[in-house]
Design a protein around this motif. Structure first.
Motif, PDB file in Angstrom:
ATOM      1  N   THR A   1     -27.301   3.028   5.733  1.00 10.79           N
ATOM      2  CA  THR A   1     -27.182   3.698   4.434  1.00 10.79           C
ATOM      3  C   THR A   1     -27.374   5.196   4.590  1.00 10.79           C
ATOM      4  O   THR A   1     -26.616   6.000   4.043  1.00 10.79           O
ATOM      5  CB  THR A   1     -28.218   3.134   3.439  1.00 10.79           C
ATOM      6  OG1 THR A   1     -28.092   1.712   3.361  1.00 10.79           O
ATOM      7  CG2 THR A   1     -28.020   3.718   2.051  1.00 10.79           C
ATOM      8  N   ALA A   2     -28.386   5.587   5.356  1.00 10.80           N
ATOM      9  CA  ALA A   2     -28.685   7.006   5.554  1.00 10.80           C
ATOM     10  C   ALA A   2     -27.567   7.728   6.299  1.00 10.80           C
ATOM     11  O   ALA A   2     -27.163   8.834   5.920  1.00 10.80           O
ATOM     12  CB  ALA A   2     -30.006   7.155   6.312  1.00 10.80           C
ATOM     13  N   VAL A   3     -27.049   7.107   7.347  1.00 15.09           N
ATOM     14  CA  VAL A   3     -25.981   7.740   8.136  1.00 15.09           C
ATOM     15  C   VAL A   3     -24.721   7.902   7.284  1.00 15.09           C
ATOM     16  O   VAL A   3     -24.049   8.947   7.322  1.00 15.09           O
ATOM     17  CB  VAL A   3     -25.691   6.923   9.414  1.00 15.09           C
ATOM     18  CG1 VAL A   3     -24.416   7.396  10.089  1.00 15.09           C
ATOM     19  CG2 VAL A   3     -26.866   7.023  10.378  1.00 15.09           C
ATOM     20  N   LEU A   4     -24.388   6.885   6.489  1.00 17.18           N
ATOM     21  CA  LEU A   4     -23.212   6.971   5.618  1.00 17.18           C
ATOM     22  C   LEU A   4     -23.406   8.072   4.566  1.00 17.18           C
ATOM     23  O   LEU A   4     -22.490   8.858   4.297  1.00 17.18           O
ATOM     24  CB  LEU A   4     -22.968   5.627   4.935  1.00 17.18           C
ATOM     25  CG  LEU A   4     -22.564   4.458   5.838  1.00 17.18           C
ATOM     26  CD1 LEU A   4     -22.514   3.157   5.034  1.00 17.18           C
ATOM     27  CD2 LEU A   4     -21.218   4.711   6.510  1.00 17.18           C
ATOM     28  N   ALA A   5     -24.610   8.124   3.981  1.00 13.38           N
ATOM     29  CA  ALA A   5     -24.873   9.126   2.946  1.00 13.38           C
ATOM     30  C   ALA A   5     -24.845  10.540   3.521  1.00 13.38           C
ATOM     31  O   ALA A   5     -24.287  11.461   2.917  1.00 13.38           O
ATOM     32  CB  ALA A   5     -26.225   8.848   2.296  1.00 13.38           C
ATOM     33  N   ALA A   6     -25.425  10.711   4.701  1.00 14.12           N
ATOM     34  CA  ALA A   6     -25.507  12.037   5.318  1.00 14.12           C
ATOM     35  C   ALA A   6     -24.146  12.556   5.761  1.00 14.12           C
ATOM     36  O   ALA A   6     -23.940  13.774   5.880  1.00 14.12           O
ATOM     37  CB  ALA A   6     -26.464  12.009   6.499  1.00 14.12           C
ATOM     38  N   SER A   7     -23.199  11.647   6.001  1.00 12.30           N
ATOM     39  CA  SER A   7     -21.891  12.060   6.503  1.00 12.30           C
ATOM     40  C   SER A   7     -21.087  12.857   5.475  1.00 12.30           C
ATOM     41  O   SER A   7     -20.212  13.649   5.837  1.00 12.30           O
ATOM     42  CB  SER A   7     -21.075  10.833   6.925  1.00 12.30           C
ATOM     43  OG  SER A   7     -20.608  10.117   5.788  1.00 12.30           O
ATOM     44  N   GLY A   8     -21.354  12.619   4.206  1.00 11.96           N
ATOM     45  CA  GLY A   8     -20.613  13.304   3.161  1.00 11.96           C
ATOM     46  C   GLY A   8     -19.193  12.810   2.979  1.00 11.96           C
ATOM     47  O   GLY A   8     -18.396  13.434   2.271  1.00 11.96           O
TER      48      GLY A   8
END
Length: 221
Positions: free
Chosen positions: A33-40
């Protein structure tokens, strides 16, 4: 600090449709979830879990990754946390094959042409999940063999078309993994389980003949 994804979750992230909302169902500690959110790359990222404990840890993960404001966490069972057409991709990682299809069966809106892409990493019975997907009108977008922590996994992505397919046992066992460089290692791992499986299959049955053919092919190479 952004969390590091293992090979399974990294492969799953690559299969998410860019530019569309995405849901990480059973998000656990929230790494994906964090990696997807941080990717923009996604207008909305939803992380959901059945239990409050993992969801609280997911919130901490998002905070440490500096992307808490770019993801929404929801408490709930399976796809009940989503509404129809809310997301373009759904990730279901780390549950059994049967739990995966039971989650999908509880959300009829998934069975819609041009519906969401379903990205799955079944913890068990890869062959059974492939059969279920084909028999229920899903088309594979990808079926990637991945090794993580000494175990083989299949990272699958499928979309509903309504066109059913009755697969052979070999198709279910290997899927589309043979096109990947890791395909041979995955195939060898799958074949190694066949002798034990064969013990429970009646002689003379169609399944017995298919298993025997695969085992014979392995010894002749």
């Amino acid at each position: 600090m952004l969390p590091t994804l293992d090979a399974r979750l990294a492969a799953a992230a690559e299969l998410v449709r860019p530019g569309e909302p995405v849901a990480d169902i059973g998000c656990d500690h929230g790494k994906l979830t964090a990696v997807l959110a941080a990717s923009g790359r996604y207008p909305k990222v939803i992380g959901a879990d059945l239990r409050p404990g993992p969801l609280a840890k997911a919130e901490q993960t998002l905070e440490h990754a500096g992307c808490k404001d770019r993801a929404e966490l929801r408490l709930g069972d399976g796809l009940s946390v989503l509404t129809e057409n809310e997301v373009g991709s759904i990730v279901l990682a780390g549950v059994s094959a049967q739990t995966t299809w039971e989650i999908l069966e509880k959300a009829p809106w998934v069975f819609t042409a041009r519906g969401p892409r379903i990205i799955m990493i079944p913890a068990t019975r890869h062959d059974a999940l492939r059969r279920w997907l084909w028999e229920h009108g899903f088309r594979f977008v990808a079926d990637r063999p991945v090794q993580a922590a000494g175990r083989w996994y299949a990272v699958m992505a499928a979309e509903y078309t309504g066109e059913t397919h009755e697969p052979t046992f070999a198709e279910c066992l290997f899927g589309g993994t043979g096109v990947w460089p890791e395909g041979k290692g995955y195939a060898d791992w799958q074949k190694a389980k066949l002798p034990r499986m064969r013990l429970g299959v009646p002689d003379g049955s169609a399944l017995a003949a298919e298993i025997d053919a695969i085992l014979k092919e392995g010894t002749e190479r």
